[in-house]
Design an enzyme around this catalytic site. Structure first.
Site, PDB file in Angstrom:
ATOM      1  N   LYS A  98       0.829  -1.216   0.000  1.00  0.00           N
ATOM      2  CA  LYS A  98       0.000   0.000   0.000  1.00  0.00           C
ATOM      3  C   LYS A  98       0.859   1.260   0.000  1.00  0.00           C
ATOM      4  O   LYS A  98       0.641   2.179  -0.778  1.00  0.00           O
ATOM      5  CB  LYS A  98      -0.904  -0.021   1.242  1.00  0.00           C
ATOM      6  CG  LYS A  98      -1.526   1.320   1.596  1.00  0.00           C
ATOM      7  CD  LYS A  98      -2.361   1.258   2.849  1.00  0.00           C
ATOM      8  CE  LYS A  98      -1.624   1.454   4.146  1.00  0.00           C
ATOM      9  NZ  LYS A  98      -1.293   2.849   4.512  1.00  0.00           N
ATOM     10  N   ASN A  99       1.843   1.290   0.890  1.00  0.00           N
ATOM     11  CA  ASN A  99       2.604   2.535   1.056  1.00  0.00           C
ATOM     12  C   ASN A  99       3.609   2.778  -0.063  1.00  0.00           C
ATOM     13  O   ASN A  99       4.189   3.850  -0.153  1.00  0.00           O
ATOM     14  CB  ASN A  99       3.292   2.567   2.419  1.00  0.00           C
ATOM     15  CG  ASN A  99       2.281   2.769   3.532  1.00  0.00           C
ATOM     16  OD1 ASN A  99       1.123   3.101   3.273  1.00  0.00           O
ATOM     17  ND2 ASN A  99       2.706   2.558   4.773  1.00  0.00           N
ATOM     18  N   CYS A 118      -4.934  12.555  13.514  1.00  0.00           N
ATOM     19  CA  CYS A 118      -4.640  11.145  13.277  1.00  0.00           C
ATOM     20  C   CYS A 118      -4.519  10.420  14.610  1.00  0.00           C
ATOM     21  O   CYS A 118      -3.920  10.952  15.549  1.00  0.00           O
ATOM     22  CB  CYS A 118      -3.343  11.037  12.495  1.00  0.00           C
ATOM     23  SG  CYS A 118      -2.900   9.371  12.097  1.00  0.00           S
ATOM     24  N   ARG A 175       1.174  14.402  13.273  1.00  0.00           N
ATOM     25  CA  ARG A 175       1.831  14.072  12.000  1.00  0.00           C
ATOM     26  C   ARG A 175       1.993  15.335  11.156  1.00  0.00           C
ATOM     27  O   ARG A 175       1.262  15.550  10.191  1.00  0.00           O
ATOM     28  CB  ARG A 175       1.035  12.982  11.268  1.00  0.00           C
ATOM     29  CG  ARG A 175       1.019  11.686  12.057  1.00  0.00           C
ATOM     30  CD  ARG A 175       0.297  10.588  11.351  1.00  0.00           C
ATOM     31  NE  ARG A 175       1.023  10.061  10.220  1.00  0.00           N
ATOM     32  CZ  ARG A 175       0.536   9.136   9.407  1.00  0.00           C
ATOM     33  NH1 ARG A 175      -0.664   8.647   9.606  1.00  0.00           N
ATOM     34  NH2 ARG A 175       1.260   8.678   8.399  1.00  0.00           N
ATOM     35  N   ASP A 223       5.209   0.497  11.855  1.00  0.00           N
ATOM     36  CA  ASP A 223       3.962  -0.118  11.387  1.00  0.00           C
ATOM     37  C   ASP A 223       3.830  -1.584  11.812  1.00  0.00           C
ATOM     38  O   ASP A 223       2.802  -2.222  11.534  1.00  0.00           O
ATOM     39  CB  ASP A 223       3.854  -0.012   9.854  1.00  0.00           C
ATOM     40  CG  ASP A 223       3.603   1.422   9.413  1.00  0.00           C
ATOM     41  OD1 ASP A 223       3.232   2.254  10.260  1.00  0.00           O
ATOM     42  OD2 ASP A 223       3.790   1.706   8.209  1.00  0.00           O
ATOM     43  N   ARG A 250      -8.427  -0.530   5.340  1.00  0.00           N
ATOM     44  CA  ARG A 250      -7.628   0.491   4.660  1.00  0.00           C
ATOM     45  C   ARG A 250      -6.277  -0.071   4.223  1.00  0.00           C
ATOM     46  O   ARG A 250      -5.675   0.439   3.282  1.00  0.00           O
ATOM     47  CB  ARG A 250      -7.388   1.691   5.590  1.00  0.00           C
ATOM     48  CG  ARG A 250      -8.617   2.551   5.805  1.00  0.00           C
ATOM     49  CD  ARG A 250      -8.249   3.817   6.542  1.00  0.00           C
ATOM     50  NE  ARG A 250      -6.961   4.289   6.091  1.00  0.00           N
ATOM     51  CZ  ARG A 250      -5.993   4.737   6.894  1.00  0.00           C
ATOM     52  NH1 ARG A 250      -6.172   4.794   8.186  1.00  0.00           N
ATOM     53  NH2 ARG A 250      -4.848   5.139   6.386  1.00  0.00           N
TER      54      ARG A 250
HETATM   55  N1  EPU Z   1       7.563  14.241  10.644  1.00  0.00           N
HETATM   56  C1  EPU Z   1       7.841  15.553  10.922  1.00  0.00           C
HETATM   57  N2  EPU Z   1       7.638  16.472   9.938  1.00  0.00           N
HETATM   58  C2  EPU Z   1       7.200  16.125   8.705  1.00  0.00           C
HETATM   59  C3  EPU Z   1       6.934  14.781   8.432  1.00  0.00           C
HETATM   60  C4  EPU Z   1       7.131  13.853   9.433  1.00  0.00           C
HETATM   61  O1  EPU Z   1       8.248  15.896  12.028  1.00  0.00           O
HETATM   62  O2  EPU Z   1       7.041  17.010   7.852  1.00  0.00           O
HETATM   63  C5  EPU Z   1       7.756  13.231  11.698  1.00  0.00           C
HETATM   64  C6  EPU Z   1       6.489  12.448  11.987  1.00  0.00           C
HETATM   65  O3  EPU Z   1       5.667  13.118  12.922  1.00  0.00           O
HETATM   66  C7  EPU Z   1       7.048  11.161  12.523  1.00  0.00           C
HETATM   67  C8  EPU Z   1       8.308  10.959  11.691  1.00  0.00           C
HETATM   68  O4  EPU Z   1       8.640  12.259  11.199  1.00  0.00           O
HETATM   69  O5  EPU Z   1       7.405  11.328  13.866  1.00  0.00           O
HETATM   70  C9  EPU Z   1       8.168  10.015  10.522  1.00  0.00           C
HETATM   71  O6  EPU Z   1       7.011  10.339   9.768  1.00  0.00           O
HETATM   72  P1  EPU Z   1       6.916  10.072   8.206  1.00  0.00           P
HETATM   73  O7  EPU Z   1       6.789  11.378   7.500  1.00  0.00           O
HETATM   74  O8  EPU Z   1       8.011   9.166   7.790  1.00  0.00           O
HETATM   75  O9  EPU Z   1       5.514   9.328   8.084  1.00  0.00           O
HETATM   76  P2  EPU Z   1       4.545   9.376   6.840  1.00  0.00           P
HETATM   77  O10 EPU Z   1       5.343   9.527   5.612  1.00  0.00           O
HETATM   78  O11 EPU Z   1       3.459  10.345   7.090  1.00  0.00           O
HETATM   79  C10 EPU Z   1       4.605   6.829   6.317  1.00  0.00           C
HETATM   80  C11 EPU Z   1       3.619   5.713   6.243  1.00  0.00           C
HETATM   81  C12 EPU Z   1       3.125   5.368   7.632  1.00  0.00           C
HETATM   82  C13 EPU Z   1       4.330   4.978   8.488  1.00  0.00           C
HETATM   83  C14 EPU Z   1       5.366   6.109   8.486  1.00  0.00           C
HETATM   84  C15 EPU Z   1       6.641   5.762   9.222  1.00  0.00           C
HETATM   85  C16 EPU Z   1       2.635   6.062   4.073  1.00  0.00           C
HETATM   86  C17 EPU Z   1       1.468   6.400   3.263  1.00  0.00           C
HETATM   87  N3  EPU Z   1       2.516   6.117   5.385  1.00  0.00           N
HETATM   88  O12 EPU Z   1       3.919   7.938   6.890  1.00  0.00           O
HETATM   89  O13 EPU Z   1       2.272   4.233   7.496  1.00  0.00           O
HETATM   90  O14 EPU Z   1       3.920   4.721   9.802  1.00  0.00           O
HETATM   91  O15 EPU Z   1       5.714   6.442   7.121  1.00  0.00           O
HETATM   92  O16 EPU Z   1       7.255   4.669   8.645  1.00  0.00           O
HETATM   93  O17 EPU Z   1       3.675   5.690   3.542  1.00  0.00           O
HETATM   94  C18 EPU Z   1       0.468   2.823   8.024  1.00  0.00           C
HETATM   95  O18 EPU Z   1       0.614   2.286   6.917  1.00  0.00           O
HETATM   96  O19 EPU Z   1      -0.249   2.333   8.932  1.00  0.00           O
HETATM   97  C19 EPU Z   1       1.163   4.079   8.299  1.00  0.00           C
HETATM   98  C20 EPU Z   1       0.773   4.928   9.249  1.00  0.00           C
END
Ligand code: EPU
Length: 423
Positions: free
Chosen positions: A22-23, A118, A123, A309, A401
């Site tokens: 998915k991701n 969330c 996030r 995850d 999801r």
């Molecule tokens: N963060 C920041 N600033 C940003 C972005 C992120 O401080 O601008 C922080 C977040 O709060 C968190 C960390 O950085 O503490 C990592 O967040 P990341 O941006 O990597 O998460 P994401 O890209 O929003 C993806 C996956 C998530 C998974 C995370 C971490 C997708 C669509 N989602 O989210 O998947 O938990 O990476 O590996 O790729 C799930 O599938 O259940 C899910 C939540």
């Protein structure tokens, strides 16, 4: 609304296949905005989030269609007039933010709703914005929307690390913008997750020039345009990991096809430390466990560390382990909604800041519980399989999801599990 009814007590045994990731698929679908030709994606899982992304892309002028004969997803950007990603869609799926980079880079204009709250904690998207601003986009927040404008983006050097390490979708967003920027972009502290690697490989097929794929330093030479491409999405390491832990947690013998060893290394080590036997051949991993598992300490970290995850599922698995396990969450310090629900089934877990201390108990007992988010739901399914009697998990739309027909896959392994309509 559907609920899942699980009757515990049986050892899972057999062979299943993990679906596409998915991701990986979500940002890759967003890359269709960049393409000047049609895109064909294979191994895209049939999930609610994928349908939501298809709907979002539809609003943005991309035609998305699932080809019946092959199951492939066909995407083609038909109109560039509508560049607004509405709150009504963004509030249901945060990955919608991945359209921002492509819209800015290709169309020079975007209005993308901020995604909103969330259940797994804060996030923010500040790093996405930082990277796009560094490339020259003008970004304002207005009425809950990110309003972006630019002429041609310009390559630059940037550092994308944040307080919790790298950002997965942030790296995807900035990378998708940088490929069309003028000149060279260097992204330091880029996320190395296999899903980001998969996106980078797709972009290269479309004509992008990216060096350092899989490393924290991505070097991009901007190009003037990108074509369509055909791509097979990598298997879902989180689904595969969930199935492997379900096998180990029930003292079973489970073979998961579409489980890439290098993507799951951290989990393999946790399973082995817990006393399970884990082997692999090509993209297939087999886990065997007998009797009670041993306690293990688990710390979530960016790839190649243990994935956040899989944290909830690991906690469920360790509720009946011999001894005390400390589970530390370094990515989302508040991602512990499952603790209280596991407690309703008899688990002994104490939360301490960004950690949870799990005292292994000899038995769990089935109970009505509620899913709070996608991975917490998977943890409750695993706990249900380990518990005596019946567990009813409500609000399983969260599960839908991210897991494609998980009840069928678990039933094929011998689990007693069925989906029912909730009254
Ligand atoms: N963060 C920041 N600033 C940003 C972005 C992120 O401080 O601008 C922080 C977040 O709060 C968190 C960390 O950085 O503490 C990592 O967040 P990341 O941006 O990597 O998460 P994401 O890209 O929003 C993806 C996956 C998530 C998974 C995370 C971490 C997708 C669509 N989602 O989210 O998947 O938990 O990476 O590996 O790729 C799930 O599938 O259940 C899910 C939540």
């Amino acid at each position: 609304m559907d609920a899942m009814v699980v009757t515990g007590g049986c050892r899972l045994k057999g062979r299943v296949r993990a679906s596409g990731a998915k991701n990986a698929a979500l940002p890759i679908m967003a890359a269709s905005i960049l393409a000047e030709g049609p895109m064909r994606l294979k191994n895209v899982p049939d999930l609610m989030d994928i349908r939501t992304m298809a709907r979002l892309l539809g609003q943005l002028g991309v035609r998305v269609e699932r080809e019946e004969s092959s199951g492939d997803l066909l995407l083609e950007s038909r109109s560039e007039r509508r560049s607004v990603a509405p709150y009504s869609i963004m509030r249901t799926m945060r990955a919608g933010i991945c359209v921002l980079g492509p819209l800015v880079a290709r169309r020079g204009f975007a209005e993308v709703s901020l995604p909103g709250g969330c259940a797994i904690g804060d996030r923010p998207v500040d790093l996405h914005l930082k990277g796009l601003r560094a490339l020259g986009a003008r970004l304002d927040i207005k009425h809950g929307y990110i309003v972006a404008r630019c002429r041609r983006l310009r390559g630059t050097e940037m550092y994308l690390g944040g307080p919790f390490g790298s950002t997965v979708t942030g790296t995807a967003n900035v990378l998708m913008a940088a490929v069309l920027a003028k000149g060279q972009t260097v992204i330091e502290s880029a996320a190395c997750e296999p899903e980001v690697q998969d996106l980078a490989r797709l972009l290269v097929k479309m004509g992008a020039d990216i060096q350092g794929i899989g490393s924290p330093r991505l070097v991009v030479e901007g190009v003037d345009g990108l074509g369509g491409a055909e791509h097979t999405i990598i298997p879902d390491r989180i689904e595969a990991g969930t199935l492997l832990m379900a096998g180990a947690a029930t003292g079973g013998d489970v073979v998961v096809e579409g489980a890439r060893w290098n993507d799951l290394f951290a989990l393999v080590h946790v399973l082995r430390d817990a006393g399970a036997v884990v082997e692999h051949f090509d993209d297939t991993i087999r886990v065997r466990a007998r009797g009670t598992l041993r306690s293990v300490d688990v710390t979530t970290l960016p790839f190649p560390g243990f994935p956040t995850d899989l944290q909830a599922q690991a906690m469920a698995m360790l509720t009946k382990a011999d001894g005390i396990s400390v589970i530390t969450e370094k990515i989302y310090p508040d991602r512990f909604m499952h603790v209280a629900e596991l407690g309703r089934m008899g688990a002994r877990i104490r939360k301490e800041g960004n950690a949870a201390v799990v005292h292994g108990t000899r038995r769990l007992s089935g109970a009505p519980v509620m899913a709070s988010d996608l991975r917490a739901s998977a943890a409750l399914v695993i706990a249900g399989l380990m518990a005596e009697g019946r567990t009813t998990i409500s609000r399983i739309y969260h599960l839908d999801r991210g897991y494609e027909r998980i009840e069928r896959k678990l039933a094929a392994l011998g689990a007693t599990i069925r989906r029912v309509k909730e009254k």
